[in-house]
Design an enzyme around this catalytic site. Sequence first.
Site, PDB file in Angstrom:
ATOM      1  N   ALA A  63       0.896  -1.071  -0.167  1.00  0.00           N
ATOM      2  CA  ALA A  63      -0.109   0.022  -0.015  1.00  0.00           C
ATOM      3  C   ALA A  63       0.803   1.185   0.071  1.00  0.00           C
ATOM      4  O   ALA A  63       2.115   1.074   0.378  1.00  0.00           O
ATOM      5  CB  ALA A  63      -0.819   0.179   1.266  1.00  0.00           C
ATOM      6  N   GLY A 107       0.464  -5.071   0.873  1.00  0.00           N
ATOM      7  CA  GLY A 107      -0.576  -5.114  -0.081  1.00  0.00           C
ATOM      8  C   GLY A 107      -0.077  -5.648  -1.399  1.00  0.00           C
ATOM      9  O   GLY A 107      -1.094  -6.219  -2.104  1.00  0.00           O
TER      10      GLY A 107
HETATM   11  O1  ZOZ Z   1      11.192   0.519   0.222  1.00  0.00           O
HETATM   12  C1  ZOZ Z   1      11.491  -0.686   0.715  1.00  0.00           C
HETATM   13  C2  ZOZ Z   1      10.516  -1.078   1.513  1.00  0.00           C
HETATM   14  O2  ZOZ Z   1      10.226  -2.059   2.341  1.00  0.00           O
HETATM   15  N1  ZOZ Z   1       9.090  -0.640   1.545  1.00  0.00           N
HETATM   16  C3  ZOZ Z   1       8.339  -0.686   2.345  1.00  0.00           C
HETATM   17  C4  ZOZ Z   1       7.451  -2.127   2.255  1.00  0.00           C
HETATM   18  C5  ZOZ Z   1       6.330  -2.318   2.963  1.00  0.00           C
HETATM   19  O3  ZOZ Z   1       6.165  -2.144   4.401  1.00  0.00           O
HETATM   20  N2  ZOZ Z   1       5.202  -2.631   2.360  1.00  0.00           N
HETATM   21  C6  ZOZ Z   1       3.875  -2.464   3.328  1.00  0.00           C
HETATM   22  C7  ZOZ Z   1       3.166  -1.355   3.031  1.00  0.00           C
HETATM   23  S1  ZOZ Z   1       1.583  -1.439   4.167  1.00  0.00           S
HETATM   24  C8  ZOZ Z   1       0.771  -2.325   3.338  1.00  0.00           C
HETATM   25  O4  ZOZ Z   1       0.864  -2.958   2.195  1.00  0.00           O
HETATM   26  C9  ZOZ Z   1      -0.654  -2.484   4.430  1.00  0.00           C
HETATM   27  C10 ZOZ Z   1      -1.790  -3.356   3.732  1.00  0.00           C
HETATM   28  O5  ZOZ Z   1      -1.503  -4.698   3.402  1.00  0.00           O
HETATM   29  C11 ZOZ Z   1      -2.713  -2.300   3.896  1.00  0.00           C
HETATM   30  C12 ZOZ Z   1      -3.889  -2.788   2.891  1.00  0.00           C
HETATM   31  C13 ZOZ Z   1      -5.192  -1.987   3.332  1.00  0.00           C
HETATM   32  C14 ZOZ Z   1      -4.933  -0.745   2.793  1.00  0.00           C
HETATM   33  C15 ZOZ Z   1      -6.319   0.001   3.020  1.00  0.00           C
HETATM   34  C16 ZOZ Z   1      -5.932   1.665   3.000  1.00  0.00           C
HETATM   35  C17 ZOZ Z   1      -5.005   2.307   1.930  1.00  0.00           C
HETATM   36  C18 ZOZ Z   1      11.465  -1.503  -0.644  1.00  0.00           C
HETATM   37  C19 ZOZ Z   1      12.286  -2.839  -0.068  1.00  0.00           C
HETATM   38  C20 ZOZ Z   1      10.360  -1.778  -1.349  1.00  0.00           C
HETATM   39  C21 ZOZ Z   1      12.530  -0.670  -1.352  1.00  0.00           C
HETATM   40  O6  ZOZ Z   1      13.771  -0.409  -0.797  1.00  0.00           O
HETATM   41  P1  ZOZ Z   1      14.853   0.448  -1.479  1.00  0.00           P
HETATM   42  O7  ZOZ Z   1      16.243   0.563  -0.650  1.00  0.00           O
HETATM   43  O8  ZOZ Z   1      15.140  -0.082  -2.780  1.00  0.00           O
HETATM   44  O9  ZOZ Z   1      14.099   1.816  -1.735  1.00  0.00           O
HETATM   45  P2  ZOZ Z   1      13.708   2.743  -0.691  1.00  0.00           P
HETATM   46  O10 ZOZ Z   1      13.105   2.278   0.401  1.00  0.00           O
HETATM   47  O11 ZOZ Z   1      14.651   4.117  -0.737  1.00  0.00           O
HETATM   48  O12 ZOZ Z   1      12.179   3.479  -1.338  1.00  0.00           O
HETATM   49  C22 ZOZ Z   1      12.418   4.209  -2.655  1.00  0.00           C
HETATM   50  C23 ZOZ Z   1      11.361   5.149  -2.270  1.00  0.00           C
HETATM   51  O13 ZOZ Z   1      10.239   4.511  -2.097  1.00  0.00           O
HETATM   52  C24 ZOZ Z   1       9.418   5.022  -0.969  1.00  0.00           C
HETATM   53  N3  ZOZ Z   1       8.323   3.986  -0.744  1.00  0.00           N
HETATM   54  C25 ZOZ Z   1       8.996   2.735  -0.343  1.00  0.00           C
HETATM   55  N4  ZOZ Z   1       7.853   1.771  -0.079  1.00  0.00           N
HETATM   56  C26 ZOZ Z   1       6.789   2.629  -0.008  1.00  0.00           C
HETATM   57  C27 ZOZ Z   1       7.439   3.944  -0.423  1.00  0.00           C
HETATM   58  N5  ZOZ Z   1       6.185   4.988  -0.309  1.00  0.00           N
HETATM   59  C28 ZOZ Z   1       5.143   4.532  -0.299  1.00  0.00           C
HETATM   60  N6  ZOZ Z   1       4.619   3.489  -0.046  1.00  0.00           N
HETATM   61  C29 ZOZ Z   1       5.396   2.503  -0.005  1.00  0.00           C
HETATM   62  N7  ZOZ Z   1       4.813   1.213   0.350  1.00  0.00           N
HETATM   63  C30 ZOZ Z   1      10.517   5.506   0.027  1.00  0.00           C
HETATM   64  O14 ZOZ Z   1      10.022   6.230   0.839  1.00  0.00           O
HETATM   65  C31 ZOZ Z   1      11.499   5.980  -1.017  1.00  0.00           C
HETATM   66  O15 ZOZ Z   1      11.290   7.524  -1.136  1.00  0.00           O
HETATM   67  P3  ZOZ Z   1      12.012   8.464  -1.393  1.00  0.00           P
HETATM   68  O16 ZOZ Z   1      11.077   9.567  -1.581  1.00  0.00           O
HETATM   69  O17 ZOZ Z   1      12.934   8.539  -0.052  1.00  0.00           O
HETATM   70  O18 ZOZ Z   1      12.813   8.199  -2.488  1.00  0.00           O
END
Ligand code: ZOZ
Length: 708
Positions: A63, A107
Amino acid sequence: MSDLVQLTRDNGIAIITINNPPVNALSPGVPEGIAEAIEQIDHDDTVKAVVLIGGGRTFVAGADIKEFGKITSGKARGGLELPALLLRIEDCRRPVVMAIHGTALGGGLELAMAGHYRVAVPSAQVGQPEVKLGIIPGAGGTQRLPRLAGVAKAVEMCAEGNPILAPEALKSAIVDRLIEGDLLAGAVAFAHEVAGRPAPKTRERNDKLGTPEQNGPIFSTARETARKKQRNIIAPLAAIDAVEAATRLPFEEGCQMERRLFAECLFSDQSKALIHVFFGEREVAKIPDVPKETPLIPVKSVAIVGAGTMGGGIAMVFANAGFPVLLKEVDQPALDRGLATIRKNYASSVKRGRFTQQFVDERLSLIKPTLNYEGFAAVDMVVEAVFESMALKKQVFGEIVRVCRTGTILASNTSTLDIDEIASAASRPECVIGTHFFSPANVMRLLEIVRGKATSKEVISTCMQLAKKLGKVAVLVGNCVGFVGNRMFGPYRREAQFLVEEGASVEAVDKALYDFGMAMGPLATADLAGLDVSWRIRREYQHLQKPGVRRPLVEDRLCELGRFGQKTGAGWYKYDENRRAIPDPEVAELVRKWVAAASITQRQITAEEIVDRCICALVNEGARILEDGYALRAVDIDIIYLNGYGFPTYHGGPMWYADTVGLKKVYNRICEFHKQHGQIWEPAPLLRQLAEQGKTFAEFTRDQRATA
Ligand code: ZOZ
Ligand code: NAD
C-alpha cells in the site's frame, strides 16, 4: 484507464502492467486501473489468461504508506478499497498469473495472493512486513496466506514481518513456479499452460488451515516470541489474532476481523511512530546542501589505524561488505590482540549460525595486518580509531595525510574530539570527516557522520552512500562536544544517577526505563560500556565543569573502588560468572552513606518521575541541538536514538515522543524540574517557543524547510 496501469495483449494473453515508480505502491489510481483492466478482460472473449506484472524494478511494494497518515487525519479521499479489488481479481473468469520480481510486500503480496497463480524470479522477495509499521495486513493477507502456506508459516511471516526469497516461497507454496531468465516471457508461457483450466481461488482453499489441536501450540509459541522479541508492540499480537481468525471463521468473517484489528493498529500512536521511523530512515539520507547528484569518490579499499575495540569492529564492518582492509597497529602484541578479538567474534558468529565458516574465511582473508603505512598510498579511505587523545590523533592525521594520495578520505572515529582541530593537522582538511561508529561496530546500525568546517560535499556524500553499503544508517551531524547522540546521553545519564542519589534504587531506575521500552536501563548500560570510560572523559573535560553546578557523585566513587562495571565483575550491579546483573546491597549502602555526607535528602520516587526526568533531559538537550543546527531535523535525532541507544521504535524517537506527548506538557514538566533542581534544567529556548506557539518539532522542521 489510469496512466499508472497499462493493458496490452499478446496472442490471447492479457498483460496488465503497473507503472508507479519507484516501487509500484498501490497509490490512488493503481487499484482503479487494475479493476478497469480486469473488467475489460472479463468482457473480451479473445483473452485466454492474464499476466499481472510490475514495470521497472519491482512488483508491488505494498500500500502507499503516505496514504495512512491521510486516513488517520481524516484527509483521505475515497477510492477503490483494496479488499474489494482482490475479490474482483479472484472472481475473474480467466486465470490470473501474478509475475513477481523485486518485492511483493504487504498489499503487494496480498494482491499477488488474489491471483490464481504466482510465478517469480529467484531473486524476488515476498513478505507481510506491516508489523514493522505497527499495523497488520489489511486486505486479506492474514486470511489468504495461511490458505497457501499453512498456519505456521503465515503466523511467522505476519507476526515477524521478515520477507522470504522466492525459492523459500516456492517451498511454502506461496509461489507456483520460479522463472529463470525473462520474467514476462516465462509468465506468458505459464499463462498459456493454465489457460482453460479451472482457476483455483485462494480464499476457497481450506486444506492447510489445520485443526485446533495442531494450531494451538503454533499460536501460543508465536505469542510468547512476539511478547519477548517485539516487547510492548501491539501489532504482532494483532497479526497472530487475525491469522487465528482464519483458522476459526469463514473467509469473509475472518476478513472482517482482520479489518477491525488493522484499523485499531492504524489509529494507534505506535503505528504513527513506526511510520515516522520508516520515512525518517530515508529522510536522513537527504542533505539539503549536498544534492543527490554530488560526485562520489570511488571507495574500493580502506585502511584502519588502530585495532582496538573499535578499529577491530570497523575492520569487520568493511570486510563483511567485501572491502579489502589494511589494519595498522603500533606493535605486534597489539596487532595480535586485535586480530585475536576479530577471530573470536567471527567464531562466535559461526557458532550462532549467523555466518558460515566459508564466509568468515573469505572475510578474514580481506583483512591485512600491518605495523607500518606501506600500502596506504593505494587505499581510498582511512579510518582512524586510535586512543581518544587529541595529540595522538593530530600526530596520526599528520602522518596519514603524507602517505595517502590526494583525495583519499581521512576519517576519524573520535567520539568527543573536535573534528576541525583534528583536520588542522592534515594539509587537506576538505578530505577530513568524522565517522562515529557505535560499539560494537559490527553490530550497531548507527553511524554518525560528523561534518567539519572544511569537509567537502563529495566526501560527505560518499560517506553517506558508503554507510548504506556497510549496512549502516548514517546521520549527518555537526561538530560539537559529544556530537548529537552522546551530547544528549549526558543529561539522560546524569538524571539517572541523580535519581539514585535522591532515593530511587538502581534497579528501580533501570526498570522504569526498561518498561518505558528502552533496550536496557541507563545504569546497566553504563556497566556494560565500562564506568571507567566516562570517568576518563570526565577527568579530561574537568576544566569545562561550571562551579556550583550539581554533578553526580556516585559513579566516580564506584570507579575509585575499582568497580568499572561488567569488566571487573562489579559496578552499579554485581555480576555472576554468566555476566548476569545482580542488585548489590553494598552499592545501596554506599550510596546512602555518600549522599548523606553530601546533605542530599532521600525520598520515595515513582516510576513516572524516573521516566519523566530521564526522557525530558534527552528532549531538552535535543531541542538545543536542533536549534543550534547540529542536527538537520528533529527526525535525525530520532533515528540516532533508535539505532544507537536502544530507544523504543514504537515511541518514534525522543523528539517524536515529545511531539506525541505535547510540547506544552513537556515544557511545563521541565519548568517544574527547573524550579526544583535549578540551572541544569533551564528549558531550551526552542522548546519554550514551540510550546508557546502550540507547535511540534516536526512542524519546526517543516517551517525551516519552507523558509530555506
Ligand atoms: O522501500 C522498501 C520497503 O521495504 N518499502 C516498504 C514495504 C512495506 O512495508 N510494504 C507494506 C506497506 S503497508 C501495506 O501494504 C498494508 C496493507 O496490506 C494495507 C492494505 C489495506 C490498505 C487500505 C488503506 C489504503 C523496498 C524494499 C520496497 C525498496 O527498498 P529500496 O532501498 O530499494 O528503496 P527505498 O526504501 O529507498 O524506497 C524508494 C522510495 O520509495 C518510497 N517507498 C517505498 N515503499 C513505499 C514507499 N512510499 C510509499 N509506500 C510504500 N509502500 C520510499 O519512501 C522512498 O522514497 P524517497 O522519496 O525517499 O525516494
Ligand atoms: P582502544 O583502546 O580499544 O584501541 C585503540 C588502539 O589504537 C589500541 O590498540 C592502540 O594500540 C592503537 N593505537 C594507538 N596509537 C596508534 C597508532 N599510532 N597507530 C596504530 N594504532 C595505534 O580504543 P577504542 O575503544 O577502540 O577507541 C578508539 C576510538 O574510537 C577513540 O577515539 C574512541 O573515542 C572512539 N570510540 C570508542 C567507542 C567505544 O565504545 N569504545 C565508541 C565510539 C567511538
